[in-house]
Motif scaffolding. Structure first.
Motif, PDB file in Angstrom:
ATOM      1  N   LYS A 121      -5.793   5.967   4.053  1.00  2.00           N
ATOM      2  CA  LYS A 121      -5.105   4.724   4.436  1.00  2.00           C
ATOM      3  C   LYS A 121      -4.745   4.703   5.916  1.00  2.00           C
ATOM      4  CE  LYS A 121      -1.154   2.040   4.614  1.00  2.00           C
ATOM      5  NZ  LYS A 121       0.015   2.109   5.510  1.00  2.00           N
ATOM      6  N   GLN A 122      -4.440   5.894   6.486  1.00  2.00           N
ATOM      7  CA  GLN A 122      -3.914   5.922   7.853  1.00  2.00           C
ATOM      8  C   GLN A 122      -4.967   5.637   8.926  1.00  2.00           C
ATOM      9  OE1 GLN A 122      -2.351   9.903   8.171  1.00  2.00           O
ATOM     10  NE2 GLN A 122      -4.261  10.766   8.943  1.00  2.00           N
ATOM     11  N   TYR A 123      -6.242   5.712   8.570  1.00  2.00           N
ATOM     12  CA  TYR A 123      -7.298   5.454   9.549  1.00  2.00           C
ATOM     13  C   TYR A 123      -7.704   3.983   9.521  1.00  2.00           C
ATOM     14  CZ  TYR A 123      -7.716  10.515   9.884  1.00  2.00           C
ATOM     15  OH  TYR A 123      -7.451  11.854  10.086  1.00  2.00           O
ATOM     16  N   ASP A 124      -7.733   3.368  10.692  1.00  2.00           N
ATOM     17  CA  ASP A 124      -8.138   1.969  10.796  1.00  2.00           C
ATOM     18  C   ASP A 124      -9.665   1.867  10.842  1.00  2.00           C
ATOM     19  OD1 ASP A 124      -5.519   1.002  10.881  1.00  2.00           O
ATOM     20  OD2 ASP A 124      -5.371   1.379  13.037  1.00  2.00           O
ATOM     21  N   ALA A 125     -10.204   0.888  10.123  1.00  2.00           N
ATOM     22  CA  ALA A 125     -11.647   0.665  10.127  1.00  2.00           C
ATOM     23  C   ALA A 125     -11.925  -0.725   9.571  1.00  2.00           C
ATOM     24  CB  ALA A 125     -12.363   1.721   9.284  1.00  2.00           C
ATOM     25  N   ASP A 126     -13.059  -1.291   9.981  1.00 11.99           N
ATOM     26  CA  ASP A 126     -13.424  -2.610   9.465  1.00 11.99           C
ATOM     27  C   ASP A 126     -13.888  -2.543   8.010  1.00 11.99           C
ATOM     28  OD1 ASP A 126     -15.676  -1.154  10.040  1.00 11.99           O
ATOM     29  OD2 ASP A 126     -16.830  -2.853  10.798  1.00 11.99           O
ATOM     30  N   LYS A 148     -13.692   0.318   4.472  1.00 13.56           N
ATOM     31  CA  LYS A 148     -13.389   1.594   3.840  1.00 13.56           C
ATOM     32  C   LYS A 148     -14.018   1.608   2.455  1.00 13.56           C
ATOM     33  CE  LYS A 148      -8.935   2.269   6.189  1.00 13.56           C
ATOM     34  NZ  LYS A 148      -7.473   2.558   5.997  1.00 13.56           N
ATOM     35  N   GLY A 166      -6.891   0.206   1.426  1.00 13.16           N
ATOM     36  CA  GLY A 166      -7.450  -0.900   2.187  1.00 13.16           C
ATOM     37  C   GLY A 166      -8.960  -0.991   2.111  1.00 13.16           C
ATOM     38  N   GLN A 222       0.814  -1.213   0.000  1.00 17.48           N
ATOM     39  CA  GLN A 222       0.000   0.000   0.000  1.00 17.48           C
ATOM     40  C   GLN A 222       0.849   1.264   0.000  1.00 17.48           C
ATOM     41  OE1 GLN A 222      -2.269  -1.541   3.494  1.00 17.48           O
ATOM     42  NE2 GLN A 222      -4.019  -0.628   2.432  1.00 17.48           N
ATOM     43  N   LYS A 228     -17.419   5.866   7.605  1.00 16.16           N
ATOM     44  CA  LYS A 228     -16.209   5.077   7.399  1.00 16.16           C
ATOM     45  C   LYS A 228     -15.207   5.880   6.550  1.00 16.16           C
ATOM     46  CE  LYS A 228     -18.014   1.377   9.361  1.00 16.16           C
ATOM     47  NZ  LYS A 228     -17.493   0.843  10.645  1.00 16.16           N
ATOM     48  N   GLN A 247     -11.443  10.481   6.958  1.00 16.40           N
ATOM     49  CA  GLN A 247     -11.575   9.982   8.327  1.00 16.40           C
ATOM     50  C   GLN A 247     -12.972   9.420   8.584  1.00 16.40           C
ATOM     51  OE1 GLN A 247     -10.921  12.955  11.316  1.00 16.40           O
ATOM     52  NE2 GLN A 247     -11.347  11.579  13.029  1.00 16.40           N
TER      53      GLN A 247
END
Length: 631
Positions: A217-222, A224, A263, A187, A351, A345
């Protein structure tokens, strides 16, 4: 079973399918036309919206029938393509390998093309393009002034491939960039590559694409999301539509690449329902991509899965703004949101979401396949690559043009566009649609890039470029664009809802001859307030046509206010038609007048009853001796 299970298998398919396009990509000498009448040929017919509306599908059907009746079926094939870009000269028929480019072809011309060109080896001269300045016919596409200074990246396959055939798309390198990315890059590497390319958003804002991807990309989520903004709302703009109609697979591929980079496993194409042909071809392309294993689960045998869905817009201009677009996709009213948080964000269904427009995506595969150094060698220091413009208005060559950033307005209007219609005088060019500004002749040597246009009070926008001549009134033009944005405003914020209404009322007052000098002052002050305080880009840019026109065409505004006169003769309330001594008393004006306000005897000078005249201009248009003037 057509599913492609690995990148290596895709590369083999590319090698196989590129043979389908071999004849179209070759450059041939003129002698082939007369020396070898029996060579194999391909006929490409534009199947874009404009040409389709002008019966290009009937041309295809007639070609197939005539070719069959002439016994040429084994030698000549007919293919539909996307838009060639030369829209005013459509329908376009191109014959390869002869490289002969016929324009404004009608279904009834087909018999002559088959008999003269295919059977006898003679060019049908009357169907060739004639250069407007040189007045000479041109046979080859690459010799036309319209194409000479163009550099096609986003439009690279439009007019070349059949947009409804994935085999031809793969032959033209579709999905090779996706295969390379998901099998050999991570990525961060792909985001860095796009950042290094300098690609900026082609939807109008010019935000660096790689940086936008890195934020998401820098934000985590189940989950996107990727959204392709195909809600093309500028008056006269049709860049995105033509890309989707002519090369849909390049956009699908790029959306999937973007999904891999941040992602995301799900994407949406938000497209206005008024684009039925683009929608149909997107549906076909999505189904074909699924069939070949290029969308869906475990693409090319990897762990990467990605799918796409179409979402339809109802033509709301404000939904070109990304937060309003996101609300529309969610099923809510298309209204912009305060930022932060930004969509990267918290976007679609709260999401992380990345939004890019069609033209931005169309550049992505080419950058990956050809490399950063290639892309950065095109354009200027701060604006890399090319830009597609919909060139329209008082111009000889109306159509889509793609030029390197840094190309001047003069080159586009005169070298590519062929100059002003009917040898009229150039007055202004509007860039950036309703959000942009009008640029005068003194700035024609301005290079096209984001900063240069912003510095002179306009903007790149999505790529609309409307050319105006001496018969355009710049006060009326400002009023026209403001009326459009006023209608398209969502009404959420007061500066846009109320401020633009007051601006329109001031312009309407001025065009009716009721304006005062204080109105001009109020226009400037209120326009700046609306720019500074509106919630979203629509309101923040809506006063641009007013402010730029007042800056560069101040004398016209003052003429409307001080002299109660419209120099261009456009504003009806300030217009007066008079019959001069040149009148020969032919009575034609009196006969054509819709309100019978012209009186006079045969062979005597006529007179217009000014009280009854509705200023429609019919008399001015029909007078055979130009005896009627505008005042």
């Amino acid at each position: 079973m057509n599913k492609i299970n690995s990148f290596e298998e895709l590369q083999k398919k590319h090698d196989e399918f590129k043979e389908l396009l071999k004849m179209r990509k070759l450059s041939h000498d003129e002698e082939i036309l007369t020396e070898n009448k029996k060579c194999k040929r391909e006929i490409l017919v534009c199947g874009g919206t404009g040409c389709k509306a002008s019966n290009s599908y009937d041309i295809i059907e007639n070609l197939k029938n005539e070719i069959s009746n002439s016994g040429l079926s084994d030698l000549v094939t007919v293919h539909i393509t996307g838009c060639f870009g030369f829209c005013e000269k459509g329908p376009i028929v191109k014959i390869d390998p002869d490289n002969v480019f016929y324009v404004q072809v009608k279904p009834e011309d087909v018999k002559e093309i088959v008999e003269q060109h295919l059977l006898e080896g003679h060019i049908v001269e009357r169907l060739l393009y004639e250069e407007p300045t040189l007045k000479q016919k041109v046979k080859r596409q690459d010799e036309m002034s319209f194409y000479k200074k163009q550099y096609r990246i986003a439009l690279r396959n439009c007019g070349l491939i059949n947009p409804e055939d994935i085999k031809e798309a793969i032959g033209a390198e579709a999905y090779l960039a996706l295969g390379k990315v998901i099998t050999s890059m991570n990525q961060d590497e792909i985001i860095q590559l796009i950042s290094d390319s300098g690609l900026r958003g082609r939807g109008g804002g010019g935000f660096p694409t790689g940086r936008k991807w890195s934020f998401a990309k820098q934000y985590d989520a189940d989950q996107k999301y990727i959204i392709c903004n195909a809600d093309e709302g500028d008056p006269g703009a049709f860049m995105d539509r033509s890309i989707l109609e002519g090369d849909p697979h390049s956009v699908l591929e790029a959306i999937a690449i973007s999904g891999y980079a941040i992602g995301a496993s799900k994407g949406f194409i938000y497209i206005r329902a008024e684009y039925p042909l683009a929608i149909d071809r997107l549906r076909i392309a999505i189904n074909q991509a699924h069939e070949y294993g290029l969308l869906g689960n475990n693409i090319l045998g990897t762990n990467f899965s990605f799918d796409l869905e179409l979402k339809y817009g109802a033509g709301a201009f404000v939904c070109g703004e990304e937060t309003a677009l996101i609300h529309s996709v969610e099923g809510y009213r298309g209204e912009p949101s305060n930022k932060p948080p930004f969509p990267a964000q918290s976007g679609l269904w709260n999401k992380p979401t990345s939004v890019n427009n069609v033209e931005t995506f169309a550049n992505i595969p080419a950058i990956i396949n050809k490399g950063v150094d290639w892309f950065t060698s095109i354009g200027t220091e701060t604006s890399k690559g090319t830009k597609v413009f919909a060139l329209a208005g008082k111009i000889n060559n109306v159509g889509l043009v793609e030029v390197p950033m840094g190309t001047t307005l003069r080159e586009i209007i005169y070298d590519i566009g062929g100059g002003i219609k009917d040898n009229r005088n150039f007055k202004a060019v509007q860039t950036g649609g309703p959000s942009g500004g009008c640029i005068p002749s003194s700035l024609l040597d301005t290079p096209i890039d984001y900063e240069s246009l912003n510095n002179i009070g306009s903007m790149m926008g999505s790529g609309g470029m409307i050319v105006m001549d001496e018969d355009n009134c710049m006060v009326d033009i400002a009023k026209f664009y403001l009326e459009f944005t006023l209608d398209e405003s969502c009404g959420k914020c007061t500066p846009c809802r109320i401020g633009n209404t007051r601006l329109y009322e001031l312009l309407d007052k001025i065009t009716k001859g009721k304006g005062t000098e204080s109105d001009l002052t109020n226009l400037k002050e209120l326009g700046q307030i609306v720019k500074d305080t509106s919630l979203c880009g629509l309101g923040q840019t809506s006063p641009n046509p007013i402010l730029s026109n007042m800056k560069y065409f101040k004398d016209e505004f003052e003429a409307h206010v001080k002299d109660k006169h419209c120099p261009a003769g456009v504003c009806k309330d300030l217009l007066r038609f008079e019959i001069t001594d040149k009148c020969i008393g032919c009575t034609r004006c009196a006969k054509e007048c819709p309100v019978t306000c012209i009186i006079g005897n045969v062979k005597e000078k006529h007179v217009i009853d000014q009280e009854r005249c509705i200023k429609c201009g019919t008399c001015y248009d029909v007078c055979p001796v130009d005896a009627i003037i505008k005042k």
